[in-house]
Design an enzyme around this catalytic site. Structure first.
Site, PDB file in Angstrom:
ATOM      1  N   TRP A  65       0.812  -1.224   0.000  1.00 36.72           N
ATOM      2  CA  TRP A  65       0.000   0.000   0.000  1.00 36.72           C
ATOM      3  C   TRP A  65       0.845   1.274   0.000  1.00 36.72           C
ATOM      4  O   TRP A  65       0.313   2.371  -0.099  1.00 36.72           O
ATOM      5  CB  TRP A  65      -0.965  -0.016   1.198  1.00 36.72           C
ATOM      6  N   HIS A  98      12.928  -2.055  -1.230  1.00 35.69           N
ATOM      7  CA  HIS A  98      12.095  -1.503  -2.306  1.00 35.69           C
ATOM      8  C   HIS A  98      12.836  -0.341  -2.971  1.00 35.69           C
ATOM      9  O   HIS A  98      13.515   0.439  -2.306  1.00 35.69           O
ATOM     10  CB  HIS A  98      10.748  -1.029  -1.750  1.00 35.69           C
ATOM     11  N   SER A 136       3.402  -2.336 -12.185  1.00 35.97           N
ATOM     12  CA  SER A 136       2.217  -2.155 -13.045  1.00 35.97           C
ATOM     13  C   SER A 136       1.432  -3.443 -13.278  1.00 35.97           C
ATOM     14  O   SER A 136       0.882  -3.650 -14.363  1.00 35.97           O
ATOM     15  CB  SER A 136       2.613  -1.510 -14.380  1.00 35.97           C
ATOM     16  N   GLY A 193       1.357  -2.662  -6.312  1.00 28.08           N
ATOM     17  CA  GLY A 193       1.200  -1.365  -5.667  1.00 28.08           C
ATOM     18  C   GLY A 193      -0.199  -0.827  -5.883  1.00 28.08           C
ATOM     19  O   GLY A 193      -1.159  -1.223  -5.214  1.00 28.08           O
ATOM     20  N   GLY A 194      -0.344   0.078  -6.854  1.00 24.87           N
ATOM     21  CA  GLY A 194      -1.601   0.800  -7.062  1.00 24.87           C
ATOM     22  C   GLY A 194      -2.837  -0.080  -7.129  1.00 24.87           C
ATOM     23  O   GLY A 194      -3.882   0.257  -6.547  1.00 24.87           O
TER      24      GLY A 194
HETATM   25  P1  13P Z   1       2.684  -0.516  -8.991  1.00 28.71           P
HETATM   26  O1  13P Z   1       1.924  -1.833  -8.980  1.00 28.71           O
HETATM   27  O2  13P Z   1       1.859   0.638  -8.548  1.00 28.71           O
HETATM   28  O3  13P Z   1       3.404  -0.315 -10.279  1.00 28.71           O
HETATM   29  O4  13P Z   1       3.814  -0.651  -7.850  1.00 28.71           O
HETATM   30  C1  13P Z   1       4.624  -1.781  -7.820  1.00 28.71           C
HETATM   31  C2  13P Z   1       5.401  -1.765  -6.563  1.00 28.71           C
HETATM   32  O5  13P Z   1       6.282  -0.943  -6.373  1.00 28.71           O
HETATM   33  C3  13P Z   1       5.054  -2.767  -5.538  1.00 28.71           C
HETATM   34  O6  13P Z   1       6.000  -2.805  -4.528  1.00 28.71           O
END
Ligand code: 13P
Length: 252
Positions: free
Chosen positions: A11, A93, A209, A230-231
């Site tokens: 998150w 990260h 992504s 992530g998103g």
């Molecule tokens: P996104 O899925 O938003 O590209 O982020 C990936 C991420 O950094 C997960 O740790």
């Protein structure tokens, strides 16, 4: 995917208590998708509450300090995370490497501190766009693995690796399926050379992504054992699409 797929939502710096409803919804749906191991890494402030709300899914953190405790204002130790209900922590990260200047040695110390405190670790690696364009992606990732993988007894059993190309994070761009497969095979080879044959069991997640729309294809790439999202992990609706794709990938 040969192993039980692992789908983890990071998150990042998103989420107030209002988002606990999403965690609850994800947890409830996970009951129907037991072939997939699901986890969330909310911000520190929500770890305890998320653990209380969620019964089935894993709950973890996005970073930790390498030391047990001490005069480190604003930092959080792995022991504190465990006490708050975390079962794992993400280390290395690229946003931490970039925003806080974390080196491979820092990341390794964090990973080893986390394992000593009884947490599992998701170690992130990945090249920048310039490094990929220069044909150095595999070399860069191999160097990150050499420098940041935790050592010590049982370390290999506690580690998951997440391959997250920096240029694919939050951009909507992803490497080709062939490129993902090639990198994941190279990571597997490196893990075996560092940890020995037991490294065949380590899950290697793809991150960058990942969305419900591209997840099924990504899960078919060689050596992809799940995703770090992530998103698309911020709402139950979008995250559950990815979890469902992992469940189907397993059956297919
Ligand atoms: P996104 O899925 O938003 O590209 O982020 C990936 C991420 O950094 C997960 O740790």
């Amino acid at each position: 995917m040969a192993q039980r797929p692992y789908v983890v939502g990071n998150w990042k710096m998103h989420g107030t208590r209002a988002m606990l409803a999403e965690a609850r919804a994800i947890d409830r749906a996970a009951e129907r998708l037991i072939k997939v191991q699901v986890a969330l890494a909310p911000p520190y402030t929500l770890i305890h509450a998320t653990r209380n709300e969620a019964v089935l899914i894993g709950v973890g953190a996005q970073d930790c300090h390498p030391a047990d405790g001490g005069a480190h204002t604003g930092d959080i130790s792995a022991a504190m995370l465990k006490d708050a209900g975390a079962g794992f922590v993400i280390v290395g990260h690229s946003e931490r490497r970039a925003d806080h200047g974390e080196t491979d040695a820092d990341v390794k110390a964090k990973a080893e501190g986390a394992i000593a405190a009884g947490l599992e670790v998701i170690l992130c690696v990945g090249e920048s766009e310039a490094q990929r364009d220069a044909g150095e992606a595999e070399k860069v990732v191999a160097r990150q693995l050499e420098g940041s993988l935790p050592q010590g007894e049982n370390a290999a059993e506690k580690v998951t690796v997440a391959y997250e190309p920096v240029w694919a994070i939050g951009t909507g761009r992803t490497p080709s399926i062939d490129d993902i497969g090639a990198m994941h095979r190279a990571i597997r080879k490196k893990l075996v050379s560092i940890y020995g044959e037991g490294a065949g069991e380590i899950r290697i997640l793809y991150g960058g992504s990942v969305k419900a729309e591209n997840a099924a294809e990504i899960f078919e790439a060689d050596e992809v054992g799940g995703a770090l999202v992530g998103g698309a992990s911020l709402t139950a609706e979008s995250f559950l699409g990815i979890i469902a794709a992992a469940a189907e990938g397993l059956q297919g």
